[in-house]
Design an enzyme around this catalytic site. Structure first.
Site, PDB file in Angstrom:
ATOM      1  N   ARG A  49       0.795  -1.217   0.000  1.00 45.79           N
ATOM      2  CA  ARG A  49       0.000   0.000   0.000  1.00 45.79           C
ATOM      3  C   ARG A  49       0.835   1.279   0.000  1.00 45.79           C
ATOM      4  O   ARG A  49       0.599   2.176  -0.801  1.00 45.79           O
ATOM      5  CB  ARG A  49      -0.927   0.048   1.227  1.00 45.79           C
ATOM      6  CG  ARG A  49      -2.251  -0.620   1.005  1.00 45.79           C
ATOM      7  CD  ARG A  49      -2.728  -1.222   2.284  1.00 45.79           C
ATOM      8  NE  ARG A  49      -1.819  -2.298   2.645  1.00 45.79           N
ATOM      9  CZ  ARG A  49      -1.988  -3.549   2.238  1.00 45.79           C
ATOM     10  NH1 ARG A  49      -3.013  -3.882   1.509  1.00 45.79           N
ATOM     11  NH2 ARG A  49      -1.116  -4.493   2.554  1.00 45.79           N
ATOM     12  N   THR A  50       1.797   1.374   0.917  1.00 47.13           N
ATOM     13  CA  THR A  50       2.509   2.651   1.045  1.00 47.13           C
ATOM     14  C   THR A  50       3.240   2.969  -0.254  1.00 47.13           C
ATOM     15  O   THR A  50       3.121   4.049  -0.816  1.00 47.13           O
ATOM     16  CB  THR A  50       3.486   2.596   2.231  1.00 47.13           C
ATOM     17  OG1 THR A  50       2.760   2.200   3.382  1.00 47.13           O
ATOM     18  CG2 THR A  50       4.131   3.941   2.480  1.00 47.13           C
ATOM     19  N   LYS A  79      26.350  -3.125  -1.606  1.00 48.34           N
ATOM     20  CA  LYS A  79      27.813  -2.990  -1.761  1.00 48.34           C
ATOM     21  C   LYS A  79      28.399  -2.185  -0.614  1.00 48.34           C
ATOM     22  O   LYS A  79      29.580  -1.896  -0.591  1.00 48.34           O
ATOM     23  CB  LYS A  79      28.126  -2.273  -3.078  1.00 48.34           C
ATOM     24  CG  LYS A  79      27.566  -2.947  -4.310  1.00 48.34           C
ATOM     25  CD  LYS A  79      27.911  -2.114  -5.546  1.00 48.34           C
ATOM     26  CE  LYS A  79      27.187  -2.647  -6.761  1.00 48.34           C
ATOM     27  NZ  LYS A  79      27.268  -1.698  -7.896  1.00 48.34           N
ATOM     28  N   ARG A 100      11.474   4.097   2.685  1.00 53.68           N
ATOM     29  CA  ARG A 100      11.166   3.164   3.775  1.00 53.68           C
ATOM     30  C   ARG A 100      12.436   2.400   4.108  1.00 53.68           C
ATOM     31  O   ARG A 100      13.155   1.949   3.209  1.00 53.68           O
ATOM     32  CB  ARG A 100      10.065   2.180   3.370  1.00 53.68           C
ATOM     33  CG  ARG A 100       9.890   1.062   4.404  1.00 53.68           C
ATOM     34  CD  ARG A 100       8.662   0.228   4.164  1.00 53.68           C
ATOM     35  NE  ARG A 100       7.451   0.944   4.518  1.00 53.68           N
ATOM     36  CZ  ARG A 100       6.245   0.378   4.579  1.00 53.68           C
ATOM     37  NH1 ARG A 100       6.106  -0.906   4.302  1.00 53.68           N
ATOM     38  NH2 ARG A 100       5.180   1.082   4.903  1.00 53.68           N
ATOM     39  N   HIS A 128       5.619   6.228  11.127  1.00 54.48           N
ATOM     40  CA  HIS A 128       5.026   6.045   9.805  1.00 54.48           C
ATOM     41  C   HIS A 128       4.038   7.208   9.617  1.00 54.48           C
ATOM     42  O   HIS A 128       2.817   7.032   9.632  1.00 54.48           O
ATOM     43  CB  HIS A 128       4.303   4.694   9.771  1.00 54.48           C
ATOM     44  CG  HIS A 128       3.964   4.200   8.399  1.00 54.48           C
ATOM     45  ND1 HIS A 128       4.009   5.005   7.278  1.00 54.48           N
ATOM     46  CD2 HIS A 128       3.546   2.981   7.965  1.00 54.48           C
ATOM     47  CE1 HIS A 128       3.646   4.288   6.216  1.00 54.48           C
ATOM     48  NE2 HIS A 128       3.364   3.053   6.608  1.00 54.48           N
TER      49      HIS A 128
HETATM   50  C1  NCD Z   1       2.062  -1.009   7.992  1.00 58.81           C
HETATM   51  C2  NCD Z   1       3.565  -0.805   8.048  1.00 58.81           C
HETATM   52  O1  NCD Z   1       4.281  -1.052   7.065  1.00 58.81           O
HETATM   53  O2  NCD Z   1       4.001  -0.363   9.093  1.00 58.81           O
HETATM   54  N1  NCD Z   1       1.571  -1.203   6.691  1.00 58.81           N
HETATM   55  C3  NCD Z   1       1.287  -0.103   5.932  1.00 58.81           C
HETATM   56  O3  NCD Z   1       2.124   0.751   5.734  1.00 58.81           O
HETATM   57  N2  NCD Z   1       0.041   0.011   5.457  1.00 58.81           N
HETATM   58  C4  NCD Z   1       1.564  -2.007   8.941  1.00 58.81           C
HETATM   59  C5  NCD Z   1       2.144  -3.380   8.915  1.00 58.81           C
HETATM   60  O4  NCD Z   1       3.016  -3.714   8.130  1.00 58.81           O
HETATM   61  O5  NCD Z   1       1.671  -4.160   9.727  1.00 58.81           O
END
Ligand code: NCD
Length: 303
Positions: A49-50, A79, A100, A128
């Site tokens: 999703r993100t 590397k 991320r 997040h």
């Molecule tokens: C979450 C995350 O990556 O922290 N997912 C997301 O971004 N929608 C929650 C999760 O992974 O459980």
């Protein structure tokens, strides 16, 4: 504000503007454009999703996306390149970065050397912020009074960065009543509780899941974060602690609603999905609008 790293550096004015901009974009997505701009989406941890909603947001705004399949495996990090060097180079290739990483603090480190905006798309069990913003937008859309509502957060509160960020965001700007439901090994950490105390937020730990959901206006379920447990036996012992299933439907308030950042791993049964109070797919859809607003803010309104 040059980057989106955590929820603590936001202001109420900025937040109100972002919520209105998101609402505007949701109604008329074609009105905001960032034509010619490039998003670099660099993910050192898996994401559906993100990552895809950031990319979709950029494409819907008329911009373009560059990415690595899996930055942990395919980028020069394998590397031995530092995140600082990677980001310095990406600043020449793109106009904004969604990052991320599996380590807490990486987004901050990246921002310290970046000449273009860094959007923290999750840093380990840290923060997040874009998820917290889309969670907040989804709650706000339901018309609840953010200064007088009860939210329970259920599951892996220790490792879950979404509940950490959402708790801090709500505490800073509103007056929620927060109920935490987690096994003793996965309780919300002291740093977040400290922020709640600082803002005089009413919160409590609750062992009785059914009692907590019956009292709440918003029920925020989360999965146990398998990848963050050092001890797999411990993960297995907590993994199935809570399940929101059909037996929960008669217990919750008529106007309550259920959120989950997804992915779910059994903590919400599929057969409750059609109940209109289950809003997690709507929440995921809102991710695109909130991220369009974020990109538009950083590339157009803030420049
Ligand atoms: C979450 C995350 O990556 O922290 N997912 C997301 O971004 N929608 C929650 C999760 O992974 O459980």
């Amino acid at each position: 504000m040059k980057h989106l790293i955590d929820t603590q550096s936001l202001s109420k004015e900025w937040l109100d503007n972002l919520l209105s901009l998101t609402q505007r974009i949701k109604q008329k997505p074609q009105e905001c454009k960032v034509t010619g701009k490039i998003l670099a989406s660099i993910f050192f941890e898996p994401s559906t999703r993100t990552r895809l909603s950031f990319e979709s947001a950029m494409l819907r705004l008329g911009g373009s996306v560059i990415t690595t399949e899996d930055a942990r495996a395919d980028s020069s990090a394998t590397k031995g390149e530092t995140i600082e060097d990677t980001v310095k180079v990406l600043s020449y290739y793109s106009d904004i970065i969604a990052l991320r990483h599996f380590e807490i603090g990486t987004a901050k480190k990246a921002a310290s050397v970046s000449s273009i905006p860094i959007l923290n798309a999750g840093d380990g069990a840290g923060e997040h912020p874009s998820q917290a913003l889309l969670d907040l937008f989804t709650i706000y859309e339901q018309g609840v009074d953010l200064n007088d509502f009860t939210i329970c957060m259920v599951g892996d509160l220790l490792h879950g960065r979404t509940v950490r960020s959402l708790s801090c965001l709500l505490a800073q700007f509103y007056k929620p009543n927060i109920i935490f439901v987690a096994p003793p090994q996965c309780k919300m950490s002291e740093d977040v509780l400290f922020i709640l105390e600082k803002h005089q937020i009413k919160w409590r730990n609750e062992v009785d899941f059914k009692k907590a959901i019956a009292e709440s206006d918003c029920i925020y379920m989360t999965r146990f974060q398998r990848e963050r447990f050092a001890d797999m036996n411990m993960y297995e012992s907590v993994q199935n602690t809570y399940q929101f299933d059909t037996s929960c439907l008669p217990l919750i308030k008529k106007n309550a609603f259920v959120l989950h950042p997804l992915p779910r791993c059994g903590e919400i049964a599929v057969d409750v999905d059609n109940d209109p109070r289950m809003l997690y797919f709507k929440q995921a859809e809102n991710g695109v609008f909130v991220r369009m607003a974020l990109i538009y803010f950083f590339l157009v309104l803030n420049s």
